[in-house]
Design a protein around this motif. Structure first.
Motif, PDB file in Angstrom:
ATOM      1  N   GLY A  94      24.233  -9.605  22.566  1.00  0.00           N
ATOM      2  CA  GLY A  94      24.709  -9.183  23.874  1.00  0.00           C
ATOM      3  C   GLY A  94      24.504  -7.710  24.150  1.00  0.00           C
ATOM      4  O   GLY A  94      24.736  -7.252  25.272  1.00  0.00           O
ATOM      5  N   TYR A  95      24.031  -6.974  23.142  1.00  0.00           N
ATOM      6  CA  TYR A  95      23.807  -5.536  23.285  1.00  0.00           C
ATOM      7  C   TYR A  95      22.419  -5.167  22.780  1.00  0.00           C
ATOM      8  O   TYR A  95      21.802  -5.904  21.996  1.00  0.00           O
ATOM      9  CB  TYR A  95      24.855  -4.737  22.500  1.00  0.00           C
ATOM     10  CG  TYR A  95      26.242  -4.791  23.083  1.00  0.00           C
ATOM     11  CD1 TYR A  95      26.661  -3.841  24.007  1.00  0.00           C
ATOM     12  CD2 TYR A  95      27.129  -5.799  22.708  1.00  0.00           C
ATOM     13  CE1 TYR A  95      27.950  -3.881  24.543  1.00  0.00           C
ATOM     14  CE2 TYR A  95      28.410  -5.857  23.239  1.00  0.00           C
ATOM     15  CZ  TYR A  95      28.811  -4.888  24.161  1.00  0.00           C
ATOM     16  OH  TYR A  95      30.076  -4.935  24.690  1.00  0.00           O
ATOM     17  N   GLU A  96      21.960  -3.999  23.223  1.00  0.00           N
ATOM     18  CA  GLU A  96      20.705  -3.452  22.725  1.00  0.00           C
ATOM     19  C   GLU A  96      20.844  -1.943  22.564  1.00  0.00           C
ATOM     20  O   GLU A  96      21.742  -1.319  23.141  1.00  0.00           O
ATOM     21  CB  GLU A  96      19.547  -3.787  23.664  1.00  0.00           C
ATOM     22  CG  GLU A  96      19.733  -3.310  25.088  1.00  0.00           C
ATOM     23  CD  GLU A  96      18.689  -3.881  26.039  1.00  0.00           C
ATOM     24  OE1 GLU A  96      18.020  -4.845  25.660  1.00  0.00           O
ATOM     25  OE2 GLU A  96      18.562  -3.344  27.161  1.00  0.00           O
ATOM     26  N   LEU A  97      19.949  -1.378  21.780  1.00  0.00           N
ATOM     27  CA  LEU A  97      20.022   0.044  21.451  1.00  0.00           C
ATOM     28  C   LEU A  97      19.753   0.905  22.684  1.00  0.00           C
ATOM     29  O   LEU A  97      18.811   0.675  23.427  1.00  0.00           O
ATOM     30  CB  LEU A  97      19.008   0.365  20.349  1.00  0.00           C
ATOM     31  CG  LEU A  97      19.069   1.738  19.696  1.00  0.00           C
ATOM     32  CD1 LEU A  97      20.422   1.970  19.048  1.00  0.00           C
ATOM     33  CD2 LEU A  97      17.952   1.866  18.667  1.00  0.00           C
ATOM     34  N   ASP A  98      20.600   1.905  22.877  1.00  0.00           N
ATOM     35  CA  ASP A  98      20.454   2.831  23.999  1.00  0.00           C
ATOM     36  C   ASP A  98      20.177   4.240  23.479  1.00  0.00           C
ATOM     37  O   ASP A  98      20.622   5.228  24.059  1.00  0.00           O
ATOM     38  CB  ASP A  98      21.721   2.822  24.856  1.00  0.00           C
ATOM     39  CG  ASP A  98      21.486   3.452  26.234  1.00  0.00           C
ATOM     40  OD1 ASP A  98      20.314   3.534  26.654  1.00  0.00           O
ATOM     41  OD2 ASP A  98      22.464   3.853  26.875  1.00  0.00           O
ATOM     42  N   GLY A  99      19.484   4.339  22.348  1.00  0.00           N
ATOM     43  CA  GLY A  99      19.090   5.601  21.740  1.00  0.00           C
ATOM     44  C   GLY A  99      20.133   6.137  20.786  1.00  0.00           C
ATOM     45  O   GLY A  99      21.307   5.828  20.902  1.00  0.00           O
ATOM     46  N   PRO A 100      19.721   6.977  19.789  1.00  0.00           N
ATOM     47  CA  PRO A 100      18.323   7.300  19.484  1.00  0.00           C
ATOM     48  C   PRO A 100      17.647   6.168  18.707  1.00  0.00           C
ATOM     49  O   PRO A 100      18.324   5.363  18.084  1.00  0.00           O
ATOM     50  CB  PRO A 100      18.455   8.548  18.605  1.00  0.00           C
ATOM     51  CG  PRO A 100      19.745   8.329  17.877  1.00  0.00           C
ATOM     52  CD  PRO A 100      20.662   7.656  18.870  1.00  0.00           C
ATOM     53  N   ARG A 101      16.318   6.115  18.754  1.00  0.00           N
ATOM     54  CA  ARG A 101      15.575   5.081  18.052  1.00  0.00           C
ATOM     55  C   ARG A 101      14.960   5.586  16.750  1.00  0.00           C
ATOM     56  O   ARG A 101      14.512   4.781  15.935  1.00  0.00           O
ATOM     57  CB  ARG A 101      14.487   4.506  18.957  1.00  0.00           C
ATOM     58  CG  ARG A 101      15.082   3.854  20.204  1.00  0.00           C
ATOM     59  CD  ARG A 101      14.052   3.164  21.065  1.00  0.00           C
ATOM     60  NE  ARG A 101      14.664   2.599  22.260  1.00  0.00           N
ATOM     61  CZ  ARG A 101      15.286   1.425  22.305  1.00  0.00           C
ATOM     62  NH1 ARG A 101      15.347   0.692  21.224  1.00  0.00           N
ATOM     63  NH2 ARG A 101      15.824   0.996  23.433  1.00  0.00           N
ATOM     64  N   THR A 102      14.915   6.889  16.560  1.00  0.00           N
ATOM     65  CA  THR A 102      14.472   7.474  15.300  1.00  0.00           C
ATOM     66  C   THR A 102      15.465   8.555  14.898  1.00  0.00           C
ATOM     67  O   THR A 102      16.164   9.126  15.747  1.00  0.00           O
ATOM     68  CB  THR A 102      13.060   8.080  15.400  1.00  0.00           C
ATOM     69  OG1 THR A 102      13.063   9.117  16.387  1.00  0.00           O
ATOM     70  CG2 THR A 102      12.035   7.016  15.767  1.00  0.00           C
ATOM     71  N   VAL A 103      15.507   8.843  13.605  1.00  0.00           N
ATOM     72  CA  VAL A 103      16.422   9.861  13.098  1.00  0.00           C
ATOM     73  C   VAL A 103      15.811  10.476  11.851  1.00  0.00           C
ATOM     74  O   VAL A 103      15.118   9.795  11.080  1.00  0.00           O
ATOM     75  CB  VAL A 103      17.802   9.247  12.784  1.00  0.00           C
ATOM     76  CG1 VAL A 103      17.711   8.193  11.691  1.00  0.00           C
ATOM     77  CG2 VAL A 103      18.802  10.320  12.412  1.00  0.00           C
ATOM     78  N   ASP A 104      16.017  11.756  11.650  1.00  0.00           N
ATOM     79  CA  ASP A 104      15.569  12.440  10.448  1.00  0.00           C
ATOM     80  C   ASP A 104      16.697  12.447   9.427  1.00  0.00           C
ATOM     81  O   ASP A 104      17.806  12.915   9.716  1.00  0.00           O
ATOM     82  CB  ASP A 104      15.144  13.879  10.755  1.00  0.00           C
ATOM     83  CG  ASP A 104      13.857  13.939  11.566  1.00  0.00           C
ATOM     84  OD1 ASP A 104      12.994  13.056  11.332  1.00  0.00           O
ATOM     85  OD2 ASP A 104      13.717  14.833  12.411  1.00  0.00           O
ATOM     86  N   VAL A 105      16.421  11.907   8.265  1.00  0.00           N
ATOM     87  CA  VAL A 105      17.419  11.830   7.204  1.00  0.00           C
ATOM     88  C   VAL A 105      17.196  12.969   6.229  1.00  0.00           C
ATOM     89  O   VAL A 105      16.093  13.152   5.698  1.00  0.00           O
ATOM     90  CB  VAL A 105      17.343  10.479   6.471  1.00  0.00           C
ATOM     91  CG1 VAL A 105      18.270  10.461   5.259  1.00  0.00           C
ATOM     92  CG2 VAL A 105      17.686   9.340   7.429  1.00  0.00           C
ATOM     93  N   ALA A 106      18.232  13.761   5.996  1.00  0.00           N
ATOM     94  CA  ALA A 106      18.196  14.857   5.030  1.00  0.00           C
ATOM     95  C   ALA A 106      19.348  14.674   4.053  1.00  0.00           C
ATOM     96  O   ALA A 106      20.215  13.803   4.236  1.00  0.00           O
ATOM     97  CB  ALA A 106      18.296  16.207   5.745  1.00  0.00           C
ATOM     98  N   ALA A 107      19.371  15.475   3.017  1.00  0.00           N
ATOM     99  CA  ALA A 107      20.407  15.358   1.994  1.00  0.00           C
ATOM    100  C   ALA A 107      21.800  15.511   2.589  1.00  0.00           C
ATOM    101  O   ALA A 107      22.739  14.820   2.204  1.00  0.00           O
ATOM    102  CB  ALA A 107      20.171  16.396   0.908  1.00  0.00           C
TER     103      ALA A 107
END
Length: 435
Positions: A94-107
């Motif tokens: 019933g829902y969908e992503l409204d951002g963000p679609r990418t993310v930078d993973v750091a320590a």
């Protein structure tokens, strides 16, 4: 298995789910510093529990998923995600992503706020189980639809516009496809018990499907229903998916060896695969073809005591042994006197073959069981349903041997459990307490 194309039941992803039991701890990852964490919510619900949040690193074949808690918090353990850029996806019917679609993973990355919006097309998100919840019909009518999901999801017939006349022909044609068929790779079989279905049996099924599909209107006349999201302890889980080399791979059965390496069969292709869960590397080993004119694919996969891998060859008619050390196959085809176009070995059971040198296998075409003596390569046949009243369907599916190599088996189409004595060959059938 994760279904990436909603119209296919096969997928190029093999998912191993590890449930984490954590007692009354407030968070599944409370004792681990998070490589990626945050909160998921929507304007309609605020903080959302039970949302599946998935992250896949650029260039990787591995996707890791976690589930949000009652406060909408989600957290990936630091050991599961390396630093880098990740694509995000979510699952909340019933829902969908409204951002963000990418993310930078750091320590030591900052928490990520994931917002969802109401989905414009709920139908595209429904699983086959949710379609069954949504559609009207009797239990008998809905049970019939289970046969459809061998080759594709229920989205396909329910979104179709065929009327009852057209569907009768479609069902007749579909009965001639092999079990390892998908819409992208149809495999016709040459013979089989399911092929000659009388039209008078198909017509009621066609009429039912026509009453719930889009043959008479532009949209469905019933509300679409989705399963509730997970809550409480059921959200304490990590799911890891591994992309396989072929986009049309059909991983069916998965088994772990003593080193934790995953081995899998392919329901519609002539290979078995090996997957390293740590690196995601997949290696495929081509299985020799016994019958080029018949559909490919294999199903059950089992280890013997020596560490050899055995597979049921389905319509290729027989079983095969694979030595992981030499990477060589030993083929065990059915002999000519019991080998025909309807022969089908879905199950194999070598677990206690060290007791007497004999390996069990089912035989869908009889229906019944074969046993092969590996020293002499002689076959025995057992037909447990031969003396039962005609009319009811029976099929051996799911076989296990005890420590003395006596065989126990399930009846795929009826409420029976069977046993074959390894020494005397005596067959016993036991009726289950409930139908």
């Amino acid at each position: 298995m994760q279904v990436r194309d909603s119209l296919l039941t096969s997928a190029a992803a093999l998912a191993l789910a590890l449930a984490v039991t954590i007692g009354n701890a407030p968070s599944v990852f409370a004792q681990s510093a998070a490589a990626l964490s945050g909160q998921v919510g929507s304007a309609e619900e605020g903080a959302m529990e039970g949302v599946v949040v998935s992250a896949k690193k650029a260039g990787s074949t591995i996707t890791v998923s976690v589930i949000s808690d009652p406060q909408g918090h989600f957290s990936f353990p630091s050991g599961r995600l390396e630093p880098g850029t990740y694509t995000l996806r979510v699952r909340a019917a019933g829902y969908e992503l409204d951002g963000p679609r990418t993310v930078d993973v750091a320590a030591q990355g900052a928490p990520v706020a994931i917002m969802l919006r109401k989905a414009k097309n709920l139908a595209a998100q429904l699983t086959s189980g949710e379609w069954l919840m949504s559609i009207p019909g009797t239990r008998e009518q809905k049970n019939m639809l289970d046969r459809c999901t061998s080759c594709h999801t229920l989205e396909r017939p329910i979104k179709s516009t065929y009327d009852a006349d057209a569907l009768t022909g479609v069902l007749q044609r579909m009965a001639g496809y092999a079990p390892g068929t998908t819409p992208l790779e149809p495999h016709r079989r040459l013979d089989g018990r399911s092929m000659d279905v009388p039209t008078d049996r198909l017509r009621p099924r066609a009429e039912y499907i026509a009453s719930i599909n889009l043959s008479q209107q532009d949209t469905w006349a019933y509300p679409l229903k989705a399963l509730p999201r997970l809550k409480g302890r059921s959200t304490h889980v990590i799911i890891t998916e591994y992309d396989l080399p072929s986009p049309t791979a059909m991983p069916h059965d998965v088994i772990l060896d003593r080193n934790g390496t995953a081995w899998y069969s392919d329901f519609g292709h002539q290979f078995v695969g090996k997957l390293d869960p740590k690196t995601g590397k997949a290696t495929e080993y081509p299985v020799p073809t016994l019958k080029a004119e018949l559909p490919p694919g294999n199903l059950d996969i089992e280890f013997d005591k020596a560490g050899n891998l055995w597979i049921g060859l389905m319509l290729q008619a027989g079983i095969a042994k694979f030595d992981p050390k030499t990477e060589q196959f030993t083929m065990v085809p059915l002999p000519k006197d019991i080998n025909n176009n309807a022969s089908q070995q879905a199950m194999v059971m070598p677990n206690s073959s060290d007791v007497d040198g004999k390996v069990w296998m089912n035989s869908v075409g009889i229906p019944g069981v074969h046993r092969v003596d590996l020293a002499s390569m002689t076959f025995e046949t057992f037909a447990p349903y031969r003396d039962l009243a005609r009319g009811a369907e029976h099929s051996v599916y799911g076989i296990k041997a005890d420590s003395q190599n006596n065989l126990f088996f399930f009846d795929f189409s009826a409420d029976l459990v069977g046993r074959i004595d390894a020494k005397s060959g005596q067959i016993s059938l036991f009726k289950t307490p409930t139908p």
